[in-house]
Structures are given as structure tokens and as C-alpha cells.
Design an enzyme around this catalytic site. Sequence first.
Site, mmCIF file in Angstrom:
data_model
loop_
_atom_site.group_PDB
_atom_site.id
_atom_site.type_symbol
_atom_site.label_atom_id
_atom_site.label_comp_id
_atom_site.label_asym_id
_atom_site.label_seq_id
_atom_site.Cartn_x
_atom_site.Cartn_y
_atom_site.Cartn_z
ATOM 1 N N SER A 116 0.812 -1.212 0.000
ATOM 2 C CA SER A 116 0.000 0.000 0.000
ATOM 3 C C SER A 116 0.845 1.261 0.000
ATOM 4 O O SER A 116 0.336 2.346 -0.275
ATOM 5 C CB SER A 116 -0.917 0.013 1.228
ATOM 6 O OG SER A 116 -0.153 0.000 2.416
ATOM 7 N N HIS A 137 -3.180 -3.711 -5.440
ATOM 8 C CA HIS A 137 -3.449 -3.226 -4.086
ATOM 9 C C HIS A 137 -4.937 -3.280 -3.750
ATOM 10 O O HIS A 137 -5.731 -2.476 -4.236
ATOM 11 C CB HIS A 137 -2.926 -1.791 -3.935
ATOM 12 C CG HIS A 137 -3.218 -1.206 -2.593
ATOM 13 N ND1 HIS A 137 -3.644 0.096 -2.419
ATOM 14 C CD2 HIS A 137 -3.175 -1.752 -1.338
ATOM 15 C CE1 HIS A 137 -3.845 0.327 -1.137
ATOM 16 N NE2 HIS A 137 -3.567 -0.775 -0.465
ATOM 17 N N GLU A 149 -6.395 -1.360 -6.842
ATOM 18 C CA GLU A 149 -5.493 -0.547 -7.662
ATOM 19 C C GLU A 149 -4.532 -1.459 -8.425
ATOM 20 O O GLU A 149 -3.878 -2.321 -7.823
ATOM 21 C CB GLU A 149 -4.691 0.423 -6.786
ATOM 22 C CG GLU A 149 -5.550 1.523 -6.187
ATOM 23 C CD GLU A 149 -4.773 2.438 -5.260
ATOM 24 O OE1 GLU A 149 -4.919 3.657 -5.362
ATOM 25 O OE2 GLU A 149 -4.011 1.912 -4.418
#
Length: 470
Positions: A116, A137, A149
Site C-alpha cells: 500500500s 493493491h 489498484e
Amino acid sequence: MTVGVIGLGVMGRGIAQVLAQSGIKVLLYDNNEEILDSGIDFIKRMIDKLCEKGKIDKDKAESSKSLIVKTTDLSDFSGCDLVIEAVVENLDIKKNIFYKLEEIVKEDCILATNTSSLSVTSIAAACKKPSRVAGFHFFNPVPLMKVVEVVRGIMTEDWVCDELKRIAQVIGHTPILTKDTPGFLVNHLGRAYGTEALTILSEGVADIEDIDVILRETCNFRMGPFELFDLTGIDVSHPATESIYHQFYEDPRYKPSYILQRRMEAKLLGRKTGQGFYKYDSSGKKIIKEKTTYIKSVDKSKIFKIWVGGDKSNVNMIKNFIFKIGGELDEGKKPSKKSICMLVPELGKDATTTSVELGVDPEKSVAIEAFNNALNKHIVLMKTVVTTDNTILNLMSLLQQNELNYSIINDSPGFINQRVLAMIINTACAIAQQNIASPHDIDKAVKLALGYPFGPLEWGNMFGVNNILQ
């Protein structure tokens, strides 16, 4: 298709669960068999609970659980099409895992990291073939947060991102393509909300409770920024903010606050410790602090009038509001000596400056927030630096007689909601300008991952670019 997952923490378990429920074989690895067994048991219990609630049928539950396979030997990943690493946020540990994986997996296997905050490009640098490494992510809890993501490193090839986007859709998640920049998209943009709120608090503009309620009620955020800090954990939020700040080479827009640092030092981390910005009972419920209110009956023989001036586009709206709640208007071009001055500042202006520009007595002046239909949601009054207590008490009495919810804040260049929304929108504009993500993906990601009622660029279009600039 077979997907390997390394790490059986909260994120690894969630990722494995959604993969298995989507009919994908999952090979789970941990070098500690006890942790491995515990993680698999947890996943299977979660699937069983979905079955008990009628979310999936029994056949689907049994099929999903049968797709989960464990191993303590990384060499078993040799047949995987994709490996997702979800271990602790430590660059050296992640690099070592990817270095080992490259010697095991097949040539067209994608290597993905669920990091992250760390650079995907830095992790990929440990590999001979960094072109097949990307970020994938997810957000916690993975089964509920239907967004992921897809992070393109400097060397990541297009086919890798395309395949990860396809897999995301298969498991019911919305893929958001983003560049490998500090915080990627969501954590980068998410800094704006809390950082500006902390600045407002540090300036003494308002207290924690008022900042939270103003942003919830006037902007429709699900949680105020300080409620969110407590939920996420200050020990999570503050290091993330520090990391992004340093990775952007001390860009002042992302500057961390000493306020979070002090709470970390005091181990007031939020709900998990029973106290952060708020106190919580043993069940985790917030303990509401009763706020002092000032009830003052109006002496009819000394009834005050209210003169309204300032931003011409909103003056009539404020006059109508005052008339509606039973206030008596002073319709003179200038206020009488006994009248209270209700100011409507132009966007971004403070109460004191507005009183000086209008040539009215700042001791008898109070500004009112008219932006974003605030009057219909929660009344916000802003004092000048010298507003008298009597002026405030008279207005509070009028609002309380009408059973209206309100907050009184100190002087500030722009009201709280203006400042926070402008920061969020400007940060989103910078992300779009730098081509970190597309405007469409920026808005979509923020609504899905952060729960904002609108995307920041949607907000910008609603309010008008000139207003935000102002």
C-alpha cells in the site's frame, strides 16, 4: 487458472477468499504451518458464514473451499499463473520474496505485490524480469471493498496490467489503473481530507467534534476525519502520511501533523486502544461528550435586529433564512448601532476581513456559511477575532428556539467545508495533471475506496472551477 498468495494476514486471507469464491484455484503459502492452517480455517469459516446467511448456496461454498490449497514450499508455485505477495510492509522482505519467486515460477507468470505504500518499481528491481511485476493493491476488508489498484511500475508491460484488470473483474472488483507514485491513487488523495482537518484543528478554528460534524452534515462524508483516524488507527494513518510526505520530497501539501505524533506517543491510537480523538466503551462504541449549550431567552423589549451584507449572490438567501426563523431584519444600507451584522463572506474569505471591507463593527459581526447549501444541513457561524459574547449568545438563542443544529467556529480564511473540499479537489487535479490516473478512475476510486459521496473532480464541476480557485 492458479493464483499463489503469500502471507496469511488480514489482506492475504481476504484476497484468497474472493479468488476461491470466483472459482479460481488458490495456493496459499506461509513458512509457518500453524499460521497457514489458522488462516485457511478462517477463510473457510467466512465462506460458511456467507452460506448460512444465504449469500451463496452450499454447493458453491463447498466448491470454493475445495479450491484452497496450502503449501510451506515456495517451489510449489512453479505452475502458478499469478502470485500475489501480501506480507509485512518491509521493502527488503518483499524484494527477497520476489527474488526467490523468479527462480521458481514460469516465464509468463505475473508477480504482483499488495503493498500500500512501497514502490512497486523498487520491489521489481530485485527481479531479472521486472516487466512482469506490478502492484495489485486491495483494500480492507477485501470481500466488501470492491475496488483494487493496478499499479504500473516503471518497467511493467501493458499485458501485465491488462491481465490484472481482467482478473479483478472476474472476482467482482473494479480495477483502477495508476502509476507507481507515493500512495498510488487512493492513499495519495486520501491524505487531503485528514491533513487539512488537522491544520484547521492546529489553528484553533474549531474543536474535533465540530470539525467532524460540519464535514459530515454539510458535505455528506460518512465519517468525520477524526472519527476516521480513530477507526483506521493513528498508528496506521500517521506513518502512512509521513511516508508519502518524504517520498514526495517534503511537498508541504502532505506535511504530517504533530497532533497525530503526540497521540501515538501517548498510545492513544483510536478504537483499538479505547481512546484516540474520542473515547470508546468496552464494546467499541464512541462515548459522546455532552456539549455545553447556552440557552438565553430573548428580552422582547430589547429585541435585536440583524443586518445582512457581503457576497451579493447569497445575501437574499440569508435574509430569507433569518426571516423564516423569526429574526427581525435591519434593511438599512448600513447597520444601526444596535444591530447584529450577519456577514456573507466571498469564498475563501474570513469574517474579520469581510467586516473591515464592509465597514461594519467587527465586535457585532458574525459570518454565516452559505456554500454548498449549508443552511439546509447544519448552520455554521464564524466569529471575527473580536466578536462579543453577547452577539454570539443572541444568535445562539435564536437558532436554539428554532431547534436548529449549529456550530460556532473561530475566524478562518474560508469555512471548514470550503477548505477541506478545495484541498481534496486540488489534490485530485494534481493527480490528473501528472497522469497518475485518469479523471474517470480518480472519481470512481474515491467513491468506492473512500466512500466519498462524489468524486473530487465531480465536486469541482458541481461547484465550478472559478469558485474552487477562489
